[in-house]
Design a protein around this motif. Structure first.
Motif, PDB file in Angstrom:
ATOM      1  N   ILE A 130      12.202  -5.563  -0.142  1.00 29.27           N
ATOM      2  CA  ILE A 130      11.209  -5.012   0.792  1.00 29.27           C
ATOM      3  C   ILE A 130       9.857  -4.865   0.115  1.00 29.27           C
ATOM      4  CG2 ILE A 130      10.603  -2.920   2.076  1.00 29.27           C
ATOM      5  CD1 ILE A 130      13.609  -2.699   2.786  1.00 29.27           C
ATOM      6  N   ILE A 131       9.857  -4.421  -1.131  1.00 33.08           N
ATOM      7  CA  ILE A 131       8.590  -4.289  -1.869  1.00 33.08           C
ATOM      8  C   ILE A 131       7.940  -5.656  -2.042  1.00 33.08           C
ATOM      9  CG2 ILE A 131       7.600  -3.745  -4.129  1.00 33.08           C
ATOM     10  CD1 ILE A 131       9.563  -1.374  -4.250  1.00 33.08           C
ATOM     11  N   GLY A 136       3.763  -9.481  -0.728  1.00 36.15           N
ATOM     12  CA  GLY A 136       3.430 -10.836  -0.280  1.00 36.15           C
ATOM     13  C   GLY A 136       2.576 -10.836   0.971  1.00 36.15           C
ATOM     14  N   LEU A 137       2.902  -9.977   1.938  1.00 37.04           N
ATOM     15  CA  LEU A 137       2.098  -9.902   3.159  1.00 37.04           C
ATOM     16  C   LEU A 137       0.701  -9.366   2.880  1.00 37.04           C
ATOM     17  CD1 LEU A 137       4.732  -8.617   5.743  1.00 37.04           C
ATOM     18  CD2 LEU A 137       3.746 -10.908   5.565  1.00 37.04           C
ATOM     19  N   THR A 138       0.622  -8.399   1.984  1.00 31.20           N
ATOM     20  CA  THR A 138      -0.683  -7.840   1.631  1.00 31.20           C
ATOM     21  C   THR A 138      -1.531  -8.885   0.924  1.00 31.20           C
ATOM     22  OG1 THR A 138       0.325  -5.668   1.387  1.00 31.20           O
ATOM     23  CG2 THR A 138      -1.851  -5.961   0.409  1.00 31.20           C
ATOM     24  N   SER A 141      -2.885 -11.543   3.377  1.00 31.87           N
ATOM     25  CA  SER A 141      -3.956 -11.119   4.288  1.00 31.87           C
ATOM     26  C   SER A 141      -5.317 -11.097   3.597  1.00 31.87           C
ATOM     27  CB  SER A 141      -3.656  -9.749   4.872  1.00 31.87           C
ATOM     28  OG  SER A 141      -3.721  -8.768   3.870  1.00 31.87           O
ATOM     29  N   GLU A 142      -5.337 -11.095   2.285  1.00 30.66           N
ATOM     30  CA  GLU A 142      -6.601 -11.062   1.548  1.00 30.66           C
ATOM     31  C   GLU A 142      -7.085 -12.441   1.160  1.00 30.66           C
ATOM     32  OE1 GLU A 142      -6.237  -8.432  -1.746  1.00 30.66           O
ATOM     33  OE2 GLU A 142      -5.773  -6.712  -0.498  1.00 30.66           O
ATOM     34  N   VAL A 143      -6.365 -13.467   1.494  1.00 32.53           N
ATOM     35  CA  VAL A 143      -6.798 -14.821   1.168  1.00 32.53           C
ATOM     36  C   VAL A 143      -7.886 -15.209   2.162  1.00 32.53           C
ATOM     37  CG1 VAL A 143      -6.080 -17.233   1.057  1.00 32.53           C
ATOM     38  CG2 VAL A 143      -4.574 -15.440   0.223  1.00 32.53           C
ATOM     39  N   HIS A 144      -9.010 -15.601   1.632  1.00 37.03           N
ATOM     40  CA  HIS A 144     -10.136 -15.972   2.485  1.00 37.03           C
ATOM     41  C   HIS A 144     -10.205 -17.483   2.565  1.00 37.03           C
ATOM     42  CE1 HIS A 144     -11.524 -11.859   2.557  1.00 37.03           C
ATOM     43  NE2 HIS A 144     -11.426 -11.814   1.224  1.00 37.03           N
ATOM     44  N   SER A 145     -10.536 -17.924   3.693  1.00 34.03           N
ATOM     45  CA  SER A 145     -10.725 -19.364   3.836  1.00 34.03           C
ATOM     46  C   SER A 145     -12.224 -19.637   3.967  1.00 34.03           C
ATOM     47  CB  SER A 145      -9.962 -19.888   5.052  1.00 34.03           C
ATOM     48  OG  SER A 145     -10.425 -19.256   6.209  1.00 34.03           O
TER      49      SER A 145
END
Length: 153
Positions: A130-131, A136-138, A141-145
């Motif tokens: 779970i951690i 991984g989800l966090t 979400s911070e990857v910028h395109s």
């Protein structure tokens, strides 16, 4: 024959020997000459806390837990240990049916230990999973395109 203390010596078992041809009286508790000791019915406990076949004094076979439900539940936590726990749980039932108190108790303790280890390791595995999913989800979400709008992309 006398012993060193001057008392007549009894043969092994403490009963004086009867002369040939005379029989000893048997107790009135249902014993016969063919059966010098009264027999217990099958499945009845031995009297006065004496151990039955394969049992222990004062042992109650129904009080021994087999932990089968816990062992089956451990399949979702640590399936390898859960399989062995289920097998040991089946051994508990087998030994209880045979009336073998000591082996049933030992198999019950082994089942409990396997279930406890599987629960701890499985719970730790789920917490780590779970951690890792949250991290991984966090991170995703911070990857910028970046869109190329200029000459050198």
């Amino acid at each position: 024959m006398t012993n060193p203390y001057g008392q007549p010596q009894q043969p092994y078992g403490g009963q004086p020997q009867q002369p040939y041809g005379q029989q000893q009286p048997y107790p009135q508790s249902g014993a016969t000459p063919a059966q010098p000791y009264p027999q217990q019915p099958y499945g009845q406990p031995a009297p006065y806390g004496q151990p039955g076949f394969g049992g222990a004094p004062g042992g109650d076979l129904s009080a021994i837990k087999d932990y089968k439900g816990w062992a089956i539940g451990c399949i979702f936590l640590m399936w390898i240990l859960a399989i062995f726990a289920i097998m040991k749980s089946n051994e508990v039932q087998t030994y209880k049916m045979q009336g073998n108190y000591a082996m049933a108790q030992q198999a019950s303790q082994t089942t409990k230990t396997l279930c406890l280890i599987a629960t701890i390791l499985g719970a730790l595995g789920w917490v780590v999973a779970i951690i890792l999913i949250i991290v991984g989800l966090t991170a995703a979400s911070e990857v910028h395109s970046y869109y190329c709008t200029g000459r050198y992309c």
